[in-house]
Design a protein around this motif. Structure first.
Motif, PDB file in Angstrom:
ATOM      1  N   ARG A 156     -55.509  34.814   8.269  1.00 10.44           N
ATOM      2  CA  ARG A 156     -55.633  36.265   8.181  1.00 10.44           C
ATOM      3  C   ARG A 156     -55.549  36.680   6.720  1.00 10.44           C
ATOM      4  NH1 ARG A 156     -50.275  39.361  10.563  1.00 10.44           N
ATOM      5  NH2 ARG A 156     -48.708  38.477   9.166  1.00 10.44           N
ATOM      6  N   ASP A 157     -55.929  37.918   6.439  1.00  7.48           N
ATOM      7  CA  ASP A 157     -55.908  38.408   5.064  1.00  7.48           C
ATOM      8  C   ASP A 157     -54.499  38.361   4.491  1.00  7.48           C
ATOM      9  OD1 ASP A 157     -58.614  38.949   5.162  1.00  7.48           O
ATOM     10  OD2 ASP A 157     -58.358  41.072   5.614  1.00  7.48           O
ATOM     11  N   ARG A 158     -54.422  38.139   3.187  1.00 13.94           N
ATOM     12  CA  ARG A 158     -53.143  38.165   2.477  1.00 13.94           C
ATOM     13  C   ARG A 158     -53.132  39.366   1.552  1.00 13.94           C
ATOM     14  NH1 ARG A 158     -50.741  33.487  -1.645  1.00 13.94           N
ATOM     15  NH2 ARG A 158     -48.704  34.468  -1.974  1.00 13.94           N
ATOM     16  N   ASN A 159     -52.097  40.198   1.667  1.00 16.17           N
ATOM     17  CA  ASN A 159     -52.006  41.434   0.890  1.00 16.17           C
ATOM     18  C   ASN A 159     -50.671  41.515   0.163  1.00 16.17           C
ATOM     19  OD1 ASN A 159     -54.454  43.187   1.769  1.00 16.17           O
ATOM     20  ND2 ASN A 159     -53.617  42.424   3.698  1.00 16.17           N
ATOM     21  N   PHE A 160     -50.727  42.008  -1.059  1.00 11.78           N
ATOM     22  CA  PHE A 160     -49.517  42.293  -1.834  1.00 11.78           C
ATOM     23  C   PHE A 160     -49.320  43.801  -1.887  1.00 11.78           C
ATOM     24  CE2 PHE A 160     -48.191  43.611  -6.209  1.00 11.78           C
ATOM     25  CZ  PHE A 160     -46.828  43.366  -6.049  1.00 11.78           C
ATOM     26  N   ASP A 161     -48.110  44.235  -1.569  1.00 15.06           N
ATOM     27  CA  ASP A 161     -47.779  45.660  -1.568  1.00 15.06           C
ATOM     28  C   ASP A 161     -46.667  45.890  -2.588  1.00 15.06           C
ATOM     29  OD1 ASP A 161     -47.102  48.271  -1.103  1.00 15.06           O
ATOM     30  OD2 ASP A 161     -46.900  48.081   1.069  1.00 15.06           O
ATOM     31  N   ILE A 162     -46.989  46.564  -3.690  1.00 14.62           N
ATOM     32  CA  ILE A 162     -46.012  46.748  -4.764  1.00 14.62           C
ATOM     33  C   ILE A 162     -44.890  47.698  -4.353  1.00 14.62           C
ATOM     34  CG2 ILE A 162     -47.098  48.733  -5.908  1.00 14.62           C
ATOM     35  CD1 ILE A 162     -46.520  47.259  -8.577  1.00 14.62           C
ATOM     36  N   THR A 163     -45.059  48.445  -3.261  1.00 11.65           N
ATOM     37  CA  THR A 163     -44.008  49.356  -2.818  1.00 11.65           C
ATOM     38  C   THR A 163     -42.950  48.645  -1.975  1.00 11.65           C
ATOM     39  OG1 THR A 163     -45.138  49.992  -0.759  1.00 11.65           O
ATOM     40  CG2 THR A 163     -45.693  51.222  -2.770  1.00 11.65           C
ATOM     41  N   ARG A 164     -43.166  47.371  -1.673  1.00  8.25           N
ATOM     42  CA  ARG A 164     -42.218  46.634  -0.825  1.00  8.25           C
ATOM     43  C   ARG A 164     -41.579  45.506  -1.614  1.00  8.25           C
ATOM     44  NH1 ARG A 164     -44.760  45.245   4.933  1.00  8.25           N
ATOM     45  NH2 ARG A 164     -42.553  44.788   5.265  1.00  8.25           N
ATOM     46  N   ARG A 165     -40.261  45.557  -1.714  1.00  9.78           N
ATOM     47  CA  ARG A 165     -39.494  44.508  -2.379  1.00  9.78           C
ATOM     48  C   ARG A 165     -38.622  43.806  -1.345  1.00  9.78           C
ATOM     49  NH1 ARG A 165     -39.084  44.903  -8.025  1.00  9.78           N
ATOM     50  NH2 ARG A 165     -37.116  43.768  -7.918  1.00  9.78           N
ATOM     51  N   GLY A 166     -37.870  42.813  -1.825  1.00 11.58           N
ATOM     52  CA  GLY A 166     -36.927  42.151  -0.937  1.00 11.58           C
ATOM     53  C   GLY A 166     -37.436  40.863  -0.333  1.00 11.58           C
ATOM     54  N   SER A 167     -38.425  40.213  -0.943  1.00  8.77           N
ATOM     55  CA  SER A 167     -38.928  38.948  -0.422  1.00  8.77           C
ATOM     56  C   SER A 167     -37.872  37.860  -0.594  1.00  8.77           C
ATOM     57  CB  SER A 167     -40.211  38.539  -1.150  1.00  8.77           C
ATOM     58  OG  SER A 167     -39.933  38.267  -2.511  1.00  8.77           O
ATOM     59  N   VAL A 168     -37.981  36.819   0.210  1.00  8.26           N
ATOM     60  CA  VAL A 168     -37.052  35.696   0.121  1.00  8.26           C
ATOM     61  C   VAL A 168     -37.277  34.976  -1.203  1.00  8.26           C
ATOM     62  CG1 VAL A 168     -36.349  33.518   1.171  1.00  8.26           C
ATOM     63  CG2 VAL A 168     -37.022  35.454   2.614  1.00  8.26           C
ATOM     64  N   ALA A 169     -36.200  34.700  -1.915  1.00  2.33           N
ATOM     65  CA  ALA A 169     -36.313  34.044  -3.216  1.00  2.33           C
ATOM     66  C   ALA A 169     -36.824  32.616  -3.059  1.00  2.33           C
ATOM     67  CB  ALA A 169     -34.958  34.050  -3.921  1.00  2.33           C
ATOM     68  N   GLU A 170     -37.664  32.192  -3.985  1.00  5.51           N
ATOM     69  CA  GLU A 170     -38.186  30.824  -3.984  1.00  5.51           C
ATOM     70  C   GLU A 170     -37.119  29.873  -4.493  1.00  5.51           C
ATOM     71  OE1 GLU A 170     -39.770  28.240  -2.901  1.00  5.51           O
ATOM     72  OE2 GLU A 170     -41.748  29.186  -3.199  1.00  5.51           O
ATOM     73  N   ARG A 171     -37.203  28.610  -4.076  1.00  2.59           N
ATOM     74  CA  ARG A 171     -36.256  27.593  -4.532  1.00  2.59           C
ATOM     75  C   ARG A 171     -36.409  27.348  -6.030  1.00  2.59           C
ATOM     76  NH1 ARG A 171     -37.872  22.627  -1.403  1.00  2.59           N
ATOM     77  NH2 ARG A 171     -39.898  23.683  -1.531  1.00  2.59           N
ATOM     78  N   GLY A 172     -35.269  27.089  -6.670  1.00  2.19           N
ATOM     79  CA  GLY A 172     -35.268  26.909  -8.110  1.00  2.19           C
ATOM     80  C   GLY A 172     -36.120  25.750  -8.575  1.00  2.19           C
ATOM     81  N   GLU A 173     -36.104  24.615  -7.824  1.00  6.74           N
ATOM     82  CA  GLU A 173     -36.894  23.467  -8.265  1.00  6.74           C
ATOM     83  C   GLU A 173     -38.392  23.744  -8.193  1.00  6.74           C
ATOM     84  OE1 GLU A 173     -35.544  22.440  -3.975  1.00  6.74           O
ATOM     85  OE2 GLU A 173     -34.783  23.487  -5.736  1.00  6.74           O
ATOM     86  N   VAL A 174     -38.815  24.582  -7.225  1.00 12.10           N
ATOM     87  CA  VAL A 174     -40.226  24.950  -7.138  1.00 12.10           C
ATOM     88  C   VAL A 174     -40.628  25.794  -8.338  1.00 12.10           C
ATOM     89  CG1 VAL A 174     -41.944  26.233  -5.799  1.00 12.10           C
ATOM     90  CG2 VAL A 174     -40.260  24.816  -4.619  1.00 12.10           C
ATOM     91  N   LEU A 175     -39.789  26.761  -8.686  1.00 12.20           N
ATOM     92  CA  LEU A 175     -40.096  27.620  -9.835  1.00 12.20           C
ATOM     93  C   LEU A 175     -40.108  26.820 -11.133  1.00 12.20           C
ATOM     94  CD1 LEU A 175     -38.020  30.814  -8.954  1.00 12.20           C
ATOM     95  CD2 LEU A 175     -40.449  30.355  -8.535  1.00 12.20           C
ATOM     96  N   ARG A 176     -39.208  25.854 -11.260  1.00 14.12           N
ATOM     97  CA  ARG A 176     -39.198  25.028 -12.476  1.00 14.12           C
ATOM     98  C   ARG A 176     -40.481  24.223 -12.601  1.00 14.12           C
ATOM     99  NH1 ARG A 176     -33.640  24.806 -11.210  1.00 14.12           N
ATOM    100  NH2 ARG A 176     -33.915  22.965  -9.878  1.00 14.12           N
TER     101      ARG A 176
END
Length: 424
Positions: A183-203
């Motif tokens: 299905r389509d993927r949409n980003f909504d700048i008015t909505r915050r609070g997403s689950v934080a990504e794991r630190g090793e993935v971000l590194r």
């Protein structure tokens, strides 16, 4: 971009874009029938359980399919580190019906010619982790191989099918059917609070690689693009705009690119396929501390935006790379600068064209559902391969007699991919 601007852009694109080039809806196709004697078949299927009180996590199982005995049955093996039945845990979403989802059977057919000796084939599969915009529902395969299976590289978030022919005495052939929901993927700048990504993935998504350096000219270019902007979402948007304004779309025959970001910037010729453009965006983000990654995939249906942004018929050359970057509070934000540049070329869009203005806004934060994500892996070392690592894995890879080639070698490989709707 404000929510009202995004919604206005979504509505306007349907008015400005040409008529949709969507594939015709098809009747649910049957699975491959009984195989010829001497061929092997296996399948992978997602098993889930739901009831009225709770929602379960998915379980994915790979196991061989029983075949009638023949004079010389071909063995079917699971991944080297497994027994005949292997269970993987994958992140799964609830199974309530959602009208936005579309389900596809994606069928890959590979026939090899003029090959000798021991043979191994690798084929990248759809991302195995469920997310709000894609689900991998299972895989079926058959062919005249001696053994076959699936392995995962969880660090690279990569799942790969492999098949072995111990002694090539006939024409090697393989059919693999993957069922996926999109299905389509949409980003909504008015909505915050997403689950934080794991630190090793971000590194990992801040590290440099062979194709994605993050210092020197790359960093200086990113600093020029963002100027004094401090907000990470706005920085990502500034880099996205800079990439669109300074690149041109010029794909290599494989359709996805083989470039190097530093070489592109050094030459001053920022031209290439979708992977080149996406990797440039990723490198610029990483160089100023924004986690980013390319997402390699395959077009599997027509587009509602422009016909050139979709694919129908034989999808074997429909590889396309998108990108995403991470910001705290919002999570991963999807972008597709490569398709903006492709539309500019295909449709001869001028910079003041209203269609281009809408498309640029839309593809910052939007991925159309006509595209199958395969993996985000770079510098890929194939399991059991004698050669070195690949920059990325989007095409089938073959090793025969110690030599490696891919499906773009038409003298030795016939590769076709088709997709069909199976959700009515």
């Amino acid at each position: 971009m404000k929510r009202r601007d995004f919604l206005a852009a979504s509505a306007l694109i349907s008015l400005l874009a040409p008529a949709p080039a969507l594939a015709a809806r098809k009747e649910k196709s049957s699975k491959p029938g009984s195989k010829p004697a001497g061929e092997s078949a296996s399948r992978s299927r997602r098993e889930t359980r739901t009831d009225n009180r709770s929602r379960s996590r998915g379980r994915q199982t790979y196991r061989p399919v029983a075949e009638p005995p023949t004079a010389a049955p071909a063995a079917v093996a699971s991944s080297p580190a497994t027994t005949n039945e292997q269970t993987y845990n994958a992140i799964a979403l609830p199974d309530e019906p959602q009208p936005q989802w579309r389900t596809y059977d994606v069928t890959s057919l590979i026939t090899l010619n003029n090959v000798k000796g021991k043979l191994r084939l690798w084929l990248p599969l759809a991302q195995y982790r469920d997310n709000p915009w894609q689900r991998a529902l299972g895989h079926d395969w058959r062919g005249n191989f001696d053994s076959a299976g699936v392995y995962r590289d969880p660090v690279a978030d990569l799942e790969v099918f492999y098949a072995d022919w111990n002694h090539v005495a006939a024409t090697p052939r393989l059919q693999l059917v993957s069922q996926v929901a999109k299905r389509d993927r949409n980003f909504d700048i008015t909505r915050r609070g997403s689950v934080a990504e794991r630190g090793e993935v971000l590194r990992r998504c801040l590290q440099s690689s062979n194709l994605v350096p993050t210092d020197g000219l790359v960093r200086r270019t990113a600093e020029t693009a963002v100027g004094r902007i401090k907000d990470p979402v706005a920085q990502g948007k500034a880099i996205y705009d800079w990439v669109i304004e300074n690149t041109t779309y010029d794909p290599v025959p494989a359709g996805i690119g083989r470039g190097n970001v530093e070489a592109m910037l050094d030459s001053g010729r920022l031209s290439g396929g979708s992977a080149d453009i996406a990797l440039l965006f990723v490198a610029l983000c990483r160089s100023i501390g924004i986690p980013a990654r390319p997402v390699f995939g395959l077009r599997i249906d027509g587009s509602r935006l422009f016909s050139g942004l979709g694919a129908t018929g034989n999808l074997g050359t429909g590889q396309h790379c998108r990108a995403e970057f991470y910001t705290p509070g919002y999570g991963w934000i999807p972008v597709d600068p490569g398709d903006v540049r492709k539309a500019i070329r295909d449709e001869n869009l001028g910079y003041g064209d209203p269609k281009l203005l809408v498309l640029r806004k839309l593809l910052f934060g939007f991925w159309e559902r006509n595209w199958l994500a395969l993996n985000t892996a770079q510098d890929v070392q194939l399991q059991g391969a004698s050669g070195g690592p690949l920059p990325f894995l989007v095409l089938p890879q073959i090793e025969a007699g110690g030599q490696r080639f891919d499906s773009s070698d038409s003298q030795r490989c016939s590769y076709t991919v088709t997709s069909s709707r199976v959700d009515g």
